[in-house]
Scaffold this motif. Sequence first.
Motif, PDB file in Angstrom:
ATOM      1  N   GLY A 147       0.793  -1.218   0.000  1.00  0.00           N
ATOM      2  CA  GLY A 147       0.000   0.000   0.000  1.00  0.00           C
ATOM      3  C   GLY A 147       0.828   1.272   0.000  1.00  0.00           C
ATOM      4  O   GLY A 147       2.030   1.273  -0.279  1.00  0.00           O
ATOM      5  N   CYS A 197      -3.107   2.145   3.588  1.00  0.00           N
ATOM      6  CA  CYS A 197      -1.971   1.316   4.014  1.00  0.00           C
ATOM      7  C   CYS A 197      -2.491  -0.047   4.460  1.00  0.00           C
ATOM      8  O   CYS A 197      -3.583  -0.140   5.024  1.00  0.00           O
ATOM      9  CB  CYS A 197      -1.214   1.983   5.157  1.00  0.00           C
ATOM     10  SG  CYS A 197      -0.487   3.584   4.714  1.00  0.00           S
ATOM     11  N   LEU A 210     -10.440  -2.939  -2.611  1.00  0.00           N
ATOM     12  CA  LEU A 210      -9.730  -3.513  -1.463  1.00  0.00           C
ATOM     13  C   LEU A 210     -10.489  -4.736  -0.948  1.00  0.00           C
ATOM     14  O   LEU A 210     -11.712  -4.681  -0.772  1.00  0.00           O
ATOM     15  CB  LEU A 210      -9.603  -2.484  -0.336  1.00  0.00           C
ATOM     16  CG  LEU A 210      -8.795  -1.239  -0.653  1.00  0.00           C
ATOM     17  CD1 LEU A 210      -8.857  -0.260   0.515  1.00  0.00           C
ATOM     18  CD2 LEU A 210      -7.345  -1.591  -0.961  1.00  0.00           C
TER      19      LEU A 210
END
Length: 261
Positions: A43, A59, A100
């Motif tokens: 990330g 992240c 994600l």
Amino acid sequence: MTTQTSKKGIDLSVMHYHPWPTSFTGAVAKLLDDAHIHNIMWGDLLYWWRGNPHIPQICGFIVPSEQLEAAVAVVEQAGLSSCDCKKSLHFADPTESTCLPKHFRVAQPFGLYMTLFLCPSDRLLNLIPLDSSHRNPVALRYDLFALHLYDRRPVIRSSPGTDPEIPADYYVVKVLAPSSLVEVLIVLSAFSSPFDGVGRRFTDLLRLFALTSKNEPYVLQSPSLQRLWDLHYVRMKPLTAHQRKVLWDNIRSEWRKKLSF
């Protein structure tokens, strides 16, 4: 690296207890390690350290696919609730190729939020070995970064094989070396369709790293990766559709056997 012990704990629920992004990343790494969940960071913070000028907003960590739910439980027990939305704003729209896999919203001042994510290793084709027993088909290399867990002190960097003493309240994480990150991103770009990223598109990151590496050219460990990197990304040579196809086909031909596809 030799680290001194700390008596403080990890609490992800308290804003600023582990300042974003560096201390927060170190805290999550420690939680996963303490739970015996193999992991490596991925990330924006990794990209930032390796030349991406954008402020880290997303992240996260790659974890073994079979331990994803256990990793989610560890983070939730430390004070964060997972977000099950499908909002594009949260990088969670399943119709987008950069969606994600599992994310958490991390509160920041002024009502803002950053994003922590956990990604199963098979989403990245199991390219990155998460411990010494895993295959390392790309022969990836790492640096060691010591991150302070509770304030914004400088990162302490070293190479594997060195053993500097690290002050208390720091935690050591493995970080992909710059050329290894480029190698992984190119191979993922060649094989990971329909996915083209985890939060960020692989091809966009490669273009950014090419711009920031011109004064320190990368030497990659594969002729096909090196040729594509030099021609398409670094020199940005105008290529016909056929020439681009040949470059990518050469990568797929070389790496399909190595990756056992």
